[in-house]
Write a protein that holds these residues in place. Structure first.
Motif: not given
Length: 513
Positions: A299-306
């Motif tokens: 799971r990837i939540t929140g703003p994440t760099p590319p």
């Protein structure tokens, strides 16, 4: 294969029917389908639902009892536990895979709410009165159709007033495919055209496709009300690095995205325990848990760099590439075995059809020969019967012919006959004798010359004699046909020279040709 055949032989008729229905829908092997059906008490619907939704590897009650209390993994790293705790948490997260449910949204028009029992009993009289009044007014409207139209015109203005206008700011519920098309259209209107490979269908369809084709399903959920949604989409999701990663066919990626303001996306967010937006979740088939289970890889939540977004996805995919490769190889082997069986069955059916065709031709040939032999035997028997009847008729007719008139008879006709064997025969006949008597004399001449004339023979029954010759005068040529009738004197005169011509020789020659 032998074990599967033995297991099928031990099943009852209902169990075999359930197995056939389950394998037709899920395309599972028999050895994998029988355990699932046994765990579901041979209920096909429950087995199919567990196949698509995934079934737990152990008893849910025992698993809940043995599962330790979950700890909050979102803790700050310090110099003391920064590296050790993060490594332990990452290893434990790799070992533990949360199940990914299959969500099929129910249309809001089909959602029915039931009032409590006490309220139902209290409002039962009002419901009955309302039902009776509605039926009464419907009957009145049927009898007087102008009343509903007049009432509609009177109430139209009040309905269209601003105070009574319905609130249309909400999103209209659509089916999953139309909801996905609306999201893609709104996404392009907001952020411009892009190359993201969005799946144009519902979450359930994307879920089933990922399970069937053993692909990775990336679920992206956004909320327009969240402040970081626009920046995440522009800076991360639409970055060239992420787009190239998602469009790379080697990654076997299916991208499904949704707006949580829609019913389906909201249900998906609840099922995947989404706690923060923007949210991304990678779902993959987990054969190590169950042959039909789908699990949440990360799971990837929140703003994440590319770069970090792609790195997390790639790391999660690396842990599942090898099991998926084994399952793909196993399915390829199963499909090859299935193709071989189908080819063998097809060849067997063709060989069986050829054997049946040869047997049919052989049977038809035997029937034809038997029919020809029977017809030939019948012809021979008919010829023998005809020859016997003809010989009997000739003896009977020779005995019934009147004798030749004596010298004292004056009114006679003298006929000279040239027989087919070139013999010349001269005989007298009574002038009033029918011409048939002349034909009968020629037919029975050999009987009249033999000793068989003294035998008493009866006329054969059911026999119609036909003369197979005709009497012809040579100069000038004239045929004295029997069917013209008449006496000998009327047809020929006081005397005549006649030639006996056979009429059955032409037919015999045509038959030989």
């Amino acid at each position: 294969m032998a074990d599967a055949e033995v297991a099928i032989a031990q099943l009852t008729a209902d169990q075999q029917l359930a197995l056939e229905q389950f394998t037709a829908v899920t395309n599972q092997e028999i050895k994998d389908a029988i355990p699932i059906l046994r765990r579901c008490q041979w209920n096909v619907q429950i087995a199919i639902a567990r196949f698509f939704d995934g079934e737990p590897a152990e008893d849910p009650v025992a698993a809940a009892a043995n599962t330790p209390t979950p700890q909050d993994s979102r803790r700050q790293e310090t110099l003391v536990n920064g590296f050790t705790s993060s490594s332990r948490s990452s290893s434990s997260s790799r070992r533990r895979i949360d199940p990914a449910p299959r969500v099929v949204p129910q249309p809001e028009s089909q959602v029915a709410t039931q009032a409590p029992l006490i309220l139902s009993l209290l409002f039962a009289p009002f419901s009955l009165v309302y039902s009776l009044l509605s039926k009464y007014f419907r009957f009145i409207g049927y009898l007087f159709p102008f009343i509903p139209r007049t009432w509609g015109r009177l109430t139209a203005s009040s309905i269209n007033t601003p105070t009574a206008r319905r609130n249309t700011s909400g999103r209209r519920p659509l089916n999953p495919r139309d909801t996905a098309a609306r999201f893609i259209r709104e996404f392009e209107e907001e952020y411009g055209s892009n190359n993201l490979p969005f799946f144009e269908g519902g979450y359930g369809q994307a879920f089933d496709l990922a399970k069937k084709d053993l692909k990775f399903l990336l679920v992206v959920l956004v909320s327009p009300e969240h402040d970081e949604t626009a920046s995440f989409i522009r800076e991360t999701l639409l970055s060239q690095e992420v787009v190239d990663f998602l469009r790379n066919p080697e990654n076997n990626m299916i991208l499904w995205a949704g707006n949580v303001q829609d019913s389906e996306a909201y249900q998906v967010s609840s099922a995947l325990t989404c706690t923060k937006f923007p949210f991304a979740c990678l779902i993959v088939h987990t054969p190590q848990v169950s042959s039909t289970a789908m699990g949440v890889a990360t799971r990837i939540t929140g703003p994440t760099p590319p770069a970090q977004f792609v790195s997390k996805l790639r790391q999660s995919m690396q842990a599942h590439i090898e099991p998926l490769s084994r399952v793909r190889a196993q399915r390829a082997e199963q499909q090859a075995s299935r193709n071989i069986r189908q080819a063998q069955d097809s060849a067997y059916e063709r060989s069986l059809a050829q054997d049946r065709e040869r047997a049919r031709k052989k049977r038809e040939e035997a029937e034809r020969k038997a029919r020809e032999e029977k017809e030939a035997l019948e012809r021979e028997q008919a010829k023998e019967r005809y020859a016997q009847n003809l010989a009997q008729w000739r003896k009977w007719r020779a005995a019934s012919l009147p004798s030749e008139p004596g010298p004292e008879e004056k009114d006679v006709v003298r006929i000279s006959l040239r027989m087919p064997n070139a013999d010349r025969v001269i005989r007298k006949f009574a002038a009033d004798a029918d011409i048939e008597e002349l034909y009968a004399f020629v037919e029975c001449y050999d009987i009249l010359q033999s000793d068989e004339l003294n035998e008493k023979v009866r006329e054969p029954g059911n026999f119609v004699h036909e003369y197979k010759f005709q009497l012809v005068s040579p100069m000038p040529r004239e045929v004295y046909e029997l069917k013209a009738g008449g006496t000998i004197k009327e047809r020929i005169g006081r005397s005549g020279n006649l030639i006996v011509e056979r009429t059955d020789l032409e037919s015999d020659d045509e038959g030989e040709e």
